[in-house]
Design an enzyme around this catalytic site. Sequence first.
Site, PDB file in Angstrom:
ATOM      1  N   GLU A 115      -6.146   5.849  -4.492  1.00  0.00           N
ATOM      2  CA  GLU A 115      -5.955   4.405  -4.665  1.00  0.00           C
ATOM      3  C   GLU A 115      -4.464   4.133  -4.890  1.00  0.00           C
ATOM      4  O   GLU A 115      -3.767   4.956  -5.507  1.00  0.00           O
ATOM      5  CB  GLU A 115      -6.824   3.974  -5.865  1.00  0.00           C
ATOM      6  CG  GLU A 115      -6.590   2.622  -6.462  1.00  0.00           C
ATOM      7  CD  GLU A 115      -7.057   1.462  -5.603  1.00  0.00           C
ATOM      8  OE1 GLU A 115      -6.712   1.434  -4.409  1.00  0.00           O
ATOM      9  OE2 GLU A 115      -7.711   0.556  -6.156  1.00  0.00           O
ATOM     10  N   ASP A 116      -3.987   3.000  -4.382  1.00  0.00           N
ATOM     11  CA  ASP A 116      -2.569   2.677  -4.544  1.00  0.00           C
ATOM     12  C   ASP A 116      -2.195   2.437  -6.007  1.00  0.00           C
ATOM     13  O   ASP A 116      -1.206   2.936  -6.496  1.00  0.00           O
ATOM     14  CB  ASP A 116      -2.179   1.470  -3.666  1.00  0.00           C
ATOM     15  CG  ASP A 116      -3.095   0.256  -3.863  1.00  0.00           C
ATOM     16  OD1 ASP A 116      -4.009   0.315  -4.707  1.00  0.00           O
ATOM     17  OD2 ASP A 116      -2.887  -0.754  -3.152  1.00  0.00           O
ATOM     18  N   ASP A 119      -4.896  -1.078 -11.910  1.00  0.00           N
ATOM     19  CA  ASP A 119      -4.452  -2.243 -12.677  1.00  0.00           C
ATOM     20  C   ASP A 119      -5.490  -2.527 -13.761  1.00  0.00           C
ATOM     21  O   ASP A 119      -5.439  -1.951 -14.837  1.00  0.00           O
ATOM     22  CB  ASP A 119      -4.235  -3.408 -11.710  1.00  0.00           C
ATOM     23  CG  ASP A 119      -3.691  -4.654 -12.382  1.00  0.00           C
ATOM     24  OD1 ASP A 119      -3.169  -4.547 -13.496  1.00  0.00           O
ATOM     25  OD2 ASP A 119      -3.781  -5.752 -11.795  1.00  0.00           O
ATOM     26  N   PHE A 169       4.315  -7.230 -11.284  1.00  0.00           N
ATOM     27  CA  PHE A 169       3.722  -7.268  -9.954  1.00  0.00           C
ATOM     28  C   PHE A 169       4.655  -6.571  -8.969  1.00  0.00           C
ATOM     29  O   PHE A 169       5.785  -6.982  -8.763  1.00  0.00           O
ATOM     30  CB  PHE A 169       3.438  -8.701  -9.505  1.00  0.00           C
ATOM     31  CG  PHE A 169       2.552  -8.744  -8.305  1.00  0.00           C
ATOM     32  CD1 PHE A 169       1.192  -8.505  -8.420  1.00  0.00           C
ATOM     33  CD2 PHE A 169       3.082  -8.962  -7.047  1.00  0.00           C
ATOM     34  CE1 PHE A 169       0.365  -8.494  -7.304  1.00  0.00           C
ATOM     35  CE2 PHE A 169       2.265  -8.954  -5.921  1.00  0.00           C
ATOM     36  CZ  PHE A 169       0.905  -8.720  -6.061  1.00  0.00           C
ATOM     37  N   ARG A 182       3.736  -4.705   2.689  1.00  0.00           N
ATOM     38  CA  ARG A 182       3.113  -3.373   2.684  1.00  0.00           C
ATOM     39  C   ARG A 182       3.996  -2.336   3.369  1.00  0.00           C
ATOM     40  O   ARG A 182       3.920  -1.151   3.079  1.00  0.00           O
ATOM     41  CB  ARG A 182       1.766  -3.404   3.416  1.00  0.00           C
ATOM     42  CG  ARG A 182       0.678  -4.221   2.720  1.00  0.00           C
ATOM     43  CD  ARG A 182      -0.663  -3.932   3.380  1.00  0.00           C
ATOM     44  NE  ARG A 182      -1.686  -4.905   3.068  1.00  0.00           N
ATOM     45  CZ  ARG A 182      -2.486  -4.865   1.996  1.00  0.00           C
ATOM     46  NH1 ARG A 182      -2.342  -3.909   1.119  1.00  0.00           N
ATOM     47  NH2 ARG A 182      -3.405  -5.784   1.799  1.00  0.00           N
TER      48      ARG A 182
HETATM   49  P1  IMP Z   1      -7.723  -3.647 -10.221  1.00  0.00           P
HETATM   50  O1  IMP Z   1      -9.108  -3.831  -9.689  1.00  0.00           O
HETATM   51  O2  IMP Z   1      -7.317  -4.753 -11.140  1.00  0.00           O
HETATM   52  O3  IMP Z   1      -7.451  -2.279 -10.823  1.00  0.00           O
HETATM   53  O4  IMP Z   1      -6.742  -3.859  -9.014  1.00  0.00           O
HETATM   54  C1  IMP Z   1      -6.644  -2.960  -8.026  1.00  0.00           C
HETATM   55  C2  IMP Z   1      -6.147  -3.616  -6.760  1.00  0.00           C
HETATM   56  O5  IMP Z   1      -5.383  -4.791  -7.010  1.00  0.00           O
HETATM   57  C3  IMP Z   1      -5.213  -2.640  -6.102  1.00  0.00           C
HETATM   58  O6  IMP Z   1      -5.913  -1.820  -5.222  1.00  0.00           O
HETATM   59  C4  IMP Z   1      -4.233  -3.546  -5.419  1.00  0.00           C
HETATM   60  O7  IMP Z   1      -4.701  -3.887  -4.132  1.00  0.00           O
HETATM   61  C5  IMP Z   1      -4.195  -4.801  -6.274  1.00  0.00           C
HETATM   62  N1  IMP Z   1      -3.024  -4.792  -7.198  1.00  0.00           N
HETATM   63  C6  IMP Z   1      -3.016  -4.539  -8.520  1.00  0.00           C
HETATM   64  N2  IMP Z   1      -1.785  -4.633  -9.041  1.00  0.00           N
HETATM   65  C7  IMP Z   1      -0.977  -4.932  -8.000  1.00  0.00           C
HETATM   66  C8  IMP Z   1       0.449  -5.138  -7.882  1.00  0.00           C
HETATM   67  O8  IMP Z   1       1.243  -5.053  -8.827  1.00  0.00           O
HETATM   68  N3  IMP Z   1       0.895  -5.427  -6.638  1.00  0.00           N
HETATM   69  C9  IMP Z   1       0.079  -5.532  -5.546  1.00  0.00           C
HETATM   70  N4  IMP Z   1      -1.243  -5.332  -5.616  1.00  0.00           N
HETATM   71  C10 IMP Z   1      -1.767  -5.046  -6.831  1.00  0.00           C
HETATM   72 MG    MG Z   2      -3.946  -5.962  -2.514  1.00  0.00          MG
END
Ligand code: IMP
Ligand code: MG
Length: 196
Positions: A115-116, A119, A169, A182
């Site tokens: 996963e990238d 968050d 962010f 991206r």
């Molecule tokens: P989560 O479900 O809140 O953990 O978010 C995960 C997804 O939100 C990641 O796979 C990203 O696509 C997006 N995301 C979370 N933080 C960022 C950020 O700082 N920049 C861009 N995308 C983010």
């Molecule tokens: Mg995204």
Amino acid sequence: MPPVKKSATRRGAKAKSLFDDLESILISEEQLQKRLDQLARQITKDYTGRKLVLVGVLRGCLPFLADLTKRIPIPHSYDLVGASSYGASTTSSGRVLITKDIDVDIAGADVLITEDIYDTGNTLAKIRDLIMLHKPASVEVCALLWKEKKDRKREVPIKYVGFEIPDEFVVGYGLDFNEIYRNLPCIGVLRSEIYK
Ligand code: IMP
Ligand code: MG
């Protein structure tokens, strides 16, 4: 073959660089590649003799997954799942939509979700549940970035983390704002006036 033009498509117009929208570069291309070498070495060591399947989460995982798989010299396969949570926003909606399930058979396999960014953890929790339905032998997570957060509600165990970053962010190397940025080769903090 026509000569390659150096400047923007419109005569006299200067091409706008995506870099101009960054407040700062948090992780350079060189730092990313170096850390990927280390992660891949560790993964190779841990998964030798096992049935490794890398499962990337679309679309942010693509540069990361592509660079990682090339560095893992043992036999393995990869597949992709789709999830969406942000839309055109910089905060997680909390609702995670699964847009694509897995295609390869992962029953009895050792799955490593790539996963990238971690968050809120909502996406990974949902993806993990989805993967479990396919009855793999094991499921672990490799997140390139891990955001420092005080009020995180979902804790998904993560085996490998590339970088721990502040709660800002970020864009680049697969991460987007509104589907743009991206393709940046590094990871940077987006200037707040872009999304405010
Ligand atoms: P989560 O479900 O809140 O953990 O978010 C995960 C997804 O939100 C990641 O796979 C990203 O696509 C997006 N995301 C979370 N933080 C960022 C950020 O700082 N920049 C861009 N995308 C983010
Ligand atoms: Mg995204």
